[in-house]
Design an enzyme around this catalytic site. Structure first.
Site, mmCIF file in Angstrom:
data_model
loop_
_atom_site.group_PDB
_atom_site.id
_atom_site.type_symbol
_atom_site.label_atom_id
_atom_site.label_comp_id
_atom_site.label_asym_id
_atom_site.label_seq_id
_atom_site.Cartn_x
_atom_site.Cartn_y
_atom_site.Cartn_z
ATOM 1 C CG ASP A 83 -6.297 47.059 -19.923
ATOM 2 O OD1 ASP A 83 -6.131 46.302 -20.890
ATOM 3 O OD2 ASP A 83 -6.474 46.644 -18.762
ATOM 4 C CD GLU A 108 -9.013 44.517 -25.759
ATOM 5 O OE1 GLU A 108 -9.751 44.845 -24.811
ATOM 6 O OE2 GLU A 108 -7.789 44.663 -25.748
ATOM 7 C CG ASP A 149 -3.840 40.283 -19.872
ATOM 8 O OD1 ASP A 149 -3.093 41.271 -19.689
ATOM 9 O OD2 ASP A 149 -5.056 40.294 -19.622
#
Ligand code: MIG
Length: 800
Positions: free
Chosen positions: A407, A410, A485
């Protein structure tokens, strides 16, 4: 303000006329008077690579996206010239390069249709501020052209009229049209005159695509640095374009273990151990199949990766084993941020070995994430990836964790406006040192790759399982992914549907959404409808944020629980069918979900469809996307289809109303299909499969179906221990013939097939297996058209 006229000068610059041309096998170089070089590489008869430099010299040719396993080679290549153009001809394409300005026009070699044509073509702007060029390309849109692809964009299938940006971004509670979000997949397909081609712009800088938005008939793409470097991929079938793009950027390096295609349950967060156990026990008690349970960030000690909270998980190895004994695979989250803490071994080692990213002037890249202030490994450095892979030894080999969830890669950074690293951060980029402007879009991909390498090593002889949020083209080689999300709204159910289809047509099939929505709370109806969609997504997981209430299959009352169970059971029954589709994806690059346009591009009705999709090769599904529905209108693609619930046959090429109360949804099966099914299991491997159910859908005519099976995990299948059944069905007015061709050395546990015949237009009076007539008692033929026979048959005749 800069007043110097030279520096003030900004604007588009263009290549001038060609002054020299060189051919080196399949690499053609054209140099212009003003020092621009275009290098055209003929990769395949249908794939041309275009690469430009404005400095007279090319950078080192390196790409994270292109796999070394990509096919190469062509049948024919000829370069000729006339007054205006150089003409490159392969068996599939004819490409004109204008002598005046390097502009390209590409034609189908068979019938000379114009497929793709430069408008301004390549041009650039000097980036005085950052250095290098802003590289640009513009092409003329053909009449009626449509566009598809681009990864996870949360928009309708057809991209025409829109502009997009590619910059991997943590996008909590994104919505329809939010752009950019988590992934950068700079690949699109164009479709006009029933022919399709693709463009893959392999440039990792922040990039943009404009599909007739700025100007009505112009499609353009550009990037804030790097090279104009793109692949032109010809079809004319869109499915071939996607297959060829996937060949170029890679298929999954191995099949996923079958259990990963089961149902997964996730939450931010299930802790402590007793809570995890309550959840898993409830699945078994309520007999809702489930294969995987997730631990989100709270399982760690102060969010330190590779640690366990002593308080909440005092004995992880025992817990993981107990869960495994009950059929649950434990999957844990691992983020990139490493807490600055001299008493934390991972941090200390990373620091000592100089593995963390640094700012341009030397200090470490310090950023706040869940653990507080962190440093971040430079995953674009091979030694760092190797180190990272090694960190999984204890988690996987010793504790027995079966999958890792990456997770925040990015990379996401809190409390800064850009939500990520500043642009000056330095990266190794596998020996091509650069700033974050170039490495940003691949950072998450390289983290997932390093994680994958760890799992591959330490899970051996089992197969690895990784899931990532951030991705660049090619990430599908290493990992599965989810769409980030999302929110518990009806519109997000639609978005999840679009994103899964879009990812599949962008070469990345192992994808799913947070079922029910991550943020906010669904009501039972929305959750049930989302499960119905989710069981058709290659990755099938419920996940939600703990702040917003419970989101387990039983959280919404008995009616919903029963609907959810029913659909997850269908998923488990269809596992051999899905596994076969996955095998075709991993083997040939064929997407697991096919948007209708990908399935039948010649039917222009499909060009703007969004909701309906083909799951695998033979099943048509369409979610119900609003509240209080008793059914919906949907488009049925051409051909004849059986209603999955009623066996009613409908003819496609039209919109139809389809009944679908809450306990149902529109599902159809293509006529002639043979669909393999397993018995319902609470988890993969719970039961020894002692009979394979084959649902046979009669068709007047021919249809082929495949069934792929293997040991469900491990690597023996690569050595030929798989079982591939190729069924050829031929239906006549008074006879149904099924031929089976079997290959591979794997011996399935079952000895018999149970055939269930749907839509047979005659009453059976005789059955022949391999030329011998069979007694009805022997095949247990009964009134509802089921019969049981030995799996070894090669030809079956069912006669009136
Ligand atoms: O800042 O780990 O998308 O799935 O549960 C939030 C906590 C960090 C974002 C992920 C989500 C996950 C959550 N994470």
């Amino acid at each position: 303000m800069i007043l110097n006229t030279e520096l003030e000068y900004k604007g588009n610059l263009f290549p001038s006329k060609i002054v020299s041309y060189e051919k080196n096998l399949n690499v053609l170089s054209f140099t212009t008077e003003n020092g621009v070089i275009l290098e055209v590489t003929v990769r395949r008869d249908s794939i041309l690579r275009f690469r430009f430099t404005t400095t007279g010299i090319f950078e080192n040719d390196f790409s994270y996206a292109i796999t070394k396993y990509a096919s190469r080679g062509y049948n024919h290549l000829e370069v000729t010239e006339n007054d205006d153009n150089y003409i490159i001809t392969t068996t599939k394409l004819i490409c004109h390069i204008s002598k005046l300005d390097l502009r390209a026009s590409i034609f189908d070699a068979k019938d000379n249709t114009l497929i793709c044509e430069d408008e301004l073509g390549f041009h650039w702007e000097e980036s005085y501020e950052h250095g290098g060029d802003i590289v640009k390309m513009s092409k003329t849109a053909q009449p009626g052209e449509s566009y598809y692809g681009l990864g996870d964009k949360p928009v309708d299938n057809n991209l025409k009229g829109k502009r997009f940006e590619n910059w991997v971004t943590d996008s909590y509670a994104y919505g329809r049209d939010t752009d950019p979000i988590y992934k950068t997949i700079p690949f699109y397909t164009g479709l006009h005159n029933k022919k399709s081609y693709g463009i893959f712009f392999d440039n990792t800088f922040r990039s943009f695509f404009d599909f007739c938005n700025e100007r009505r008939n112009i499609t353009s793409f550009w990037a804030q640095g790097g090279e104009m470097n793109y692949y032109f991929i010809y079809g004319p079938k869109m499915s071939d374009v996607v297959v060829n793009y996937t060949d170029l950027t890679g298929k999954p390096h191995q099949l996923p273990a079958l259990w990963t295609l089961g149902y997964h349950q996730c939450k931010w967060s299930y802790y402590p151990e007793s809570n995890v156990k309550e959840i898993t026990a409830k699945f078994r008690e309520l007999q809702i199949p489930c294969d995987a349970i997730y631990l989100d960030i709270d399982y760690m000690e102060g969010f330190r990766c590779f640690t366990w909270s002593k308080e909440h998980f005092p004995d992880p190895k025992r817990m993981v084993k107990e869960l495994a004994d009950d059929g649950f695979k434990t999957i844990v989250i691992i983020d990139p941020g490493i807490k600055i803490d001299m008493d934390y071994s991972v941090f200390k080692e990373g620091l000592e070995k100089d593995y963390f990213c640094k700012r341009a002037d030397g200090p470490y890249m310090k950023g706040k994430v869940w653990p507080g202030e962190c440093y971040f490994p430079d995953f674009t450095r091979p030694e760092v990836r190797e180190w990272w892979a090694g960190l999984f030894k204890e988690l996987i080999e010793d504790i027995g964790v079966k999958g890792v969830w990456n997770d925040m890669n990015e990379p996401a950074v809190m409390d800064v406006p850009g939500k990520t690293f500043p642009p000056d951060v330095r990266h190794d980029y596998d020996g091509n040192p650069c700033s974050h402007k170039k490495a940003h879009n691949v950072y998450g991909m390289q983290m997932a790759r390093a994680t994958y390498q760890g799992l591959k090593k330490f899970a051996y002889p089992k197969r690895p399982f990784v899931i990532t949020r951030a991705a660049y083209s090619g990430t599908q080689r290493y990992t599965s992914s989810w769409t980030g999300d999302n929110v518990a709204t009806w519109d997000h159910l639609n978005i999840a549907n679009l994103q899964a289809q879009r990812m599949c047509m962008s070469g990345f099939s192992f994808i799913g959404s947070d079922i029910g929505g991550f943020a906010e709370q669904p009501n039972g109806e929305l959750y049930a409808r989302w499960i119905q969609l989710g069981i058709f997504h290659p990755f099938c997981r419920t996940h939600s944020s703990g702040d917003h209430g419970d989101q387990e299959p039983w959280a919404f009352g008995d009616t919903v629980t029963n609907v959810v169970r029913k659909f997850i059971e269908i998923r488990y029954q269809l596992l051999p069918y899905l596994y076969t589709a996955f095998w075709r994806y991993a083997e040939e690059g064929i997407p697991i979900l096919k948007s209708l346009v990908l399935y039948d591009q010649e039917d222009s009705q499909t060009h703007y469809r969004n909701d309906e999709f083909i799951f695998g090769e033979k099943i048509l599904a369409c979610p119900v996307t609003g509240p209080n529905q008793k059914g919906r209108r949907m488009y049925i693609p051409r051909g004849k289809w059986y209603n999955f619930w009623t066996d009613e046959i409908v003819s496609g090429g039209q919109e139809l109303w389809v009944d679908a109360d809450l306990d149902s949804m529109p599902i159809f099966v293509k006529e002639g299909a043979i669909i393999p099914k397993y018995p319902i299991q609470q988890y993969v491997g719970e039961k020894v499969i002692d009979e394979l159910l084959l649902d046979v859908y009669y068709k007047l005519g021919k249809e082929n179906s495949l069934v792929y099976e293997d040991a469900t995990d491990g690597y023996d299948y690569i050595k030929g221990r798989y079982s591939l059944r190729d069924f050829k069905l031929l239906g006549k007015d008074n006879e149904l013939i099924i031929q089976q061709h079997k290959s591979g050395k794997f011996i399935t546990t079952y000895k018999t097939f149970k055939l269930s015949l749907h839509g047979l237009p005659f009453k059976i009076s005789k059955v022949q297996v391999d030329n011998e007539e069979i007694l009805f008692e022997d095949i247990k033929l009964n009134g509802d058209n089921t019969l049981v026979l030995n799996k070894e048959f090669t030809e079956l005749h069912i006669m009136a």
